[in-house]
Scaffold this active site. Structure first.
Site, PDB file in Angstrom:
ATOM      1  CG  ASN A  11       2.728  -3.615   4.074  1.00 11.72           C
ATOM      2  OD1 ASN A  11       2.930  -3.675   5.292  1.00 11.72           O
ATOM      3  ND2 ASN A  11       3.333  -2.723   3.281  1.00 11.72           N
ATOM      4  CD1 TRP A  12      -2.795  -5.753   7.630  1.00 13.64           C
ATOM      5  CD2 TRP A  12      -2.524  -6.202   9.804  1.00 13.64           C
ATOM      6  NE1 TRP A  12      -3.678  -6.745   7.964  1.00 13.64           N
ATOM      7  CE2 TRP A  12      -3.537  -7.041   9.297  1.00 13.64           C
ATOM      8  CE3 TRP A  12      -2.179  -6.315  11.150  1.00 13.64           C
ATOM      9  CZ2 TRP A  12      -4.206  -7.972  10.087  1.00 13.64           C
ATOM     10  CZ3 TRP A  12      -2.838  -7.244  11.942  1.00 13.64           C
ATOM     11  CH2 TRP A  12      -3.846  -8.067  11.418  1.00 13.64           C
ATOM     12  CE  LYS A  13       1.038   0.573   3.040  1.00 15.08           C
ATOM     13  NZ  LYS A  13       1.372   1.551   2.040  1.00 15.08           N
ATOM     14  CG  HIS A  98       7.236  -1.294   1.302  1.00 17.92           C
ATOM     15  ND1 HIS A  98       6.909   0.044   1.314  1.00 17.92           N
ATOM     16  CD2 HIS A  98       6.102  -1.959   0.965  1.00 17.92           C
ATOM     17  CE1 HIS A  98       5.621   0.181   1.006  1.00 17.92           C
ATOM     18  NE2 HIS A  98       5.113  -1.026   0.783  1.00 17.92           N
ATOM     19  CD  GLU A 100       4.641   2.880   2.708  1.00 12.75           C
ATOM     20  OE1 GLU A 100       4.608   2.164   3.726  1.00 12.75           O
ATOM     21  OE2 GLU A 100       3.656   3.043   1.953  1.00 12.75           O
ATOM     22  CD  GLU A 170       4.419  -2.802  -3.151  1.00 16.37           C
ATOM     23  OE1 GLU A 170       3.269  -3.122  -2.873  1.00 16.37           O
ATOM     24  OE2 GLU A 170       5.191  -2.255  -2.347  1.00 16.37           O
ATOM     25  N   GLY A 176      -0.696   3.699  -2.096  1.00 16.28           N
ATOM     26  CA  GLY A 176      -1.475   4.537  -1.181  1.00 16.28           C
ATOM     27  C   GLY A 176      -2.093   5.760  -1.836  1.00 16.28           C
ATOM     28  CB  SER A 216      -4.088   1.929  -5.288  1.00 14.89           C
ATOM     29  OG  SER A 216      -3.446   3.005  -4.638  1.00 14.89           O
ATOM     30  N   GLY A 238      -3.450  -0.478   2.075  1.00 18.66           N
ATOM     31  CA  GLY A 238      -4.662   0.137   2.635  1.00 18.66           C
ATOM     32  C   GLY A 238      -5.869  -0.785   2.692  1.00 18.66           C
TER      33      GLY A 238
END
Ligand code: PEP
Length: 262
Positions: A11-13, A98, A100, A170, A176, A216, A238
């Site tokens: 997941n490159w966000k 997700h 976020e 998650e 993160g 992470s 990340g």
């Protein structure tokens, strides 16, 4: 023998531009071209999807996913991207719920439910993200939170929908933060989710559904997490921004798959 193939997803966000896709893929594919036996999914931002799609068109090793999409079919929804638009670019996986998006964009359990239904209607393979906050864990409510998220998101799902869904556990406190869940913590929660799927769908679906861990994950901890038979893969944020680090995690998934199978 464990019949579930490991999934390693990046997941490159909101990172990496369209012009950074090619150098990334050149390095990454060179590292993993001899690897088999894991499903690798790349989930770039919307603007990088067309380039990734073009470059991966003839590469069966890496599938494409999207980080978000609209719960609506089409129409007056300025700024939104529909499932059909993504299918056109050979996107086959979508993240749903997700943390976020739940935290920063007001995605409620109801919206997550609607998006999951849209994902199924559009023949995507949704990666449904669930997880508790640090406070909820400390208060001993982690399983209760997961139960609620799973029941609302998967309400009215058919057995086929269940079987098509990938669930990503998650924990929000691990995303993160560099503070990953231990393999024991993650396995315990995965076991709990699998038991829930047994009661919400069936024993057969529960045996097949893939439950992946996110929070992470790095090349340093991937092996330990992935060799647990309860953990069917990883959703990597990340660390996936570095093609070599992501390739290391894919390799860890591959060796873990061999170990779990034998
Ligand atoms: C994620 O965004 O899904 C994620 C797991 O991020 P990170 O690996 O950076 O914790």
């Amino acid at each position: 023998m464990n019949p579930r193939k490991k999934i390693i997803a990046a997941n490159w966000k909101m990172n990496l531009t369209s012009s950074e896709v090619q150098p990334y893929l050149e390095t990454f594919l060179l590292e993993v071209n001899h690897i088999d036996g894991v499903d690798v999914i790349l989930i770039p931002s919307f603007t990088s999807i067309p380039k990734a799609s073009e470059l991966l068109e003839k590469n069966p090793k890496v599938r494409l996913g999207a980080q978000n999409f609209s719960a609506h079919d089409k129409g007056a929804f300025t700024g939104e991207v529909s499932a059909r638009m993504l299918r056109d670019l050979f996107v086959r996986y979508v993240l749903v719920g997700h943390s976020e998006r739940r935290q920063h964009f007001g995605e409620t359990d109801q919206i997550v439910h609607q998006k999951l239904r849209m994902a199924h209607r559009s023949e995507f393979r949704p990666i449904l993200c669930v997880g508790e906050t640090q406070e909820e864990r400390k208060a001993g409510k982690a399983k209760q939170v997961l139960e609620h998220q799973l029941k609302t998101a998967l309400a009215d799902s058919s057995p086929e929908d269940f079987a098509n869904t990938i669930i990503a556990y998650e924990p929000i406190w691990a995303i993160g933060t560099g503070c990953t869940a231990t393999a024991e913590q993650a396995s315990e929660m995965h076991h709990f989710i699998r038991e829930m799927i047994k009661s919400l769908a069936s024993k057969e679906v529960a045996a097949k559904i893939r439950l992946i861990y996110g929070g992470s994950v790095t090349p340093a901890n991937a092996c330990e997490l992935l060799k647990s038979p309860d953990i069917d893969g990883a959703l990597v944020g990340g660390a996936s921004l570095d093609p070599r680090a992501f390739a290391e995690i894919v390799k860890a998934g591959c060796s873990a798959a061999v170990e779990v199978r034998s």
